[in-house]
Design an enzyme around this catalytic site. Structure first.
Site, PDB file in Angstrom:
ATOM      1  N   ASP A  94      -4.845  -9.991   1.977  1.00 41.60           N
ATOM      2  CA  ASP A  94      -4.499 -10.724   0.758  1.00 41.60           C
ATOM      3  C   ASP A  94      -3.055 -10.463   0.362  1.00 41.60           C
ATOM      4  O   ASP A  94      -2.653  -9.326   0.091  1.00 41.60           O
ATOM      5  CB  ASP A  94      -5.435 -10.320  -0.382  1.00 41.60           C
ATOM      6  CG  ASP A  94      -6.865 -10.782  -0.140  1.00 41.60           C
ATOM      7  OD1 ASP A  94      -7.039 -11.879   0.403  1.00 41.60           O
ATOM      8  OD2 ASP A  94      -7.797 -10.037  -0.493  1.00 41.60           O
ATOM      9  N   ASP A 124      -2.485  -5.996   6.550  1.00 41.89           N
ATOM     10  CA  ASP A 124      -3.229  -6.266   5.328  1.00 41.89           C
ATOM     11  C   ASP A 124      -3.559  -7.764   5.325  1.00 41.89           C
ATOM     12  O   ASP A 124      -3.006  -8.530   6.124  1.00 41.89           O
ATOM     13  CB  ASP A 124      -2.374  -5.891   4.118  1.00 41.89           C
ATOM     14  CG  ASP A 124      -2.997  -6.307   2.807  1.00 41.89           C
ATOM     15  OD1 ASP A 124      -4.157  -5.942   2.550  1.00 41.89           O
ATOM     16  OD2 ASP A 124      -2.321  -7.020   2.037  1.00 41.89           O
TER      17      ASP A 124
END
Length: 252
Positions: free
Chosen positions: A10, A8
């Protein structure tokens, strides 16, 4: 056998939310003459909605419905989100957003070890490219042959669409990969796609439910700042390296 790591962005690669995206949203609101201001606590609540444009729409629908008729809200959200992205990219260029502890070290080690690196995120390709270009060595964007971004998966996490896209592009089975996430929504998306998942929490996510993760960590650790295991499988060293990820993957 572990063949790929899927990250991922953020909150996982970098602490982008509180002092990056949140600030950029507020600047976009000011540019538009709106008196909205998302403070740290309010933004943490809004992060329950994944996707920046979706977050704006949720805020309008719930707290500022008077600002625009229903049919105009989508256009307003898109315009605000585009302006927010402009501000965010400028902040990245200025060095305001940095990688989390252990990320640069682990990415370099995994690349050198021949593991395939991939990204599965709800943020835009422009945001990803800017972050990696300014936080990693020149050419590091090429370490990621597959990037699943907002443009590739309109259904946001916790829907597994972006992970399914990445797995399809990689051509690997889910049990040959390991996801690295920071949020409950990300964990749900990854596990729904059949992926074993390691979680590194941050200020916004540390109190979320991470049932089903292989292990839950404070971060990936540096030699002078050890990672802390918060739940799940224990670690054999102070930093999370390729050998540790392989060991967690094998017992998952």
């Amino acid at each position: 056998m572990l063949r790929a790591l899927i990250f991922d962005v953020d909150g996982t690669l970098a602490d982008t939310e509180r002092d990056g995206h949140r600030v950029a949203f507020n600047r976009a609101f000011a540019d538009a003459g709106l008196d909205w201001h998302w403070d740290v606590a309010r933004y943490g609540e809004l992060l329950r909605v994944t996707g920046g444009r979706e977050r704006i729409l949720h805020f309008i629908d719930s707290e500022a419905a008077h600002i625009a008729p229903g049919e105009e809200r989508e256009a307003l959200a898109r315009a605000l989100h585009a302006q927010k992205t402009t501000h965010y990219l400028r902040m990245v260029d200025e060095g305001a957003v940095r990688l989390r502890p252990g990320i640069a070290r682990l990415l370099s080690e995994a690349h050198a070890a021949g593991l395939t690196l991939a990204i599965a995120t709800t943020t835009s390709r422009a945001n990803i490219a800017a972050l990696l270009a300014h936080a990693l060595p020149p050419g590091a964007l090429g370490w990621f042959p597959v990037i699943g971004a907002a443009e590739d998966a309109p259904r946001k996490k916790p829907d597994p669409q972006v992970y399914e896209f990445v797995l399809d592009q990689l051509g690997f089975a889910a049990d040959e990969c390991l996801a690295i996430e920071d949020s409950a929504a990300g964990l749900q998306a990854a596990t729904a796609a059949g992926l074993r998942t390691v979680v590194t929490t941050n200020d916004y996510t540390r109190d979320q439910d991470f049932s089903g993760a292989l292990t839950v960590l404070s971060d990936l650790g540096e030699n002078d700042a050890p990672a802390r295991v918060l739940a799940g499988a224990s670690a054999v060293s102070d930093v999370v390296d390729v050998a540790q990820l392989q060991a967690w993957h094998a017992r998952g």
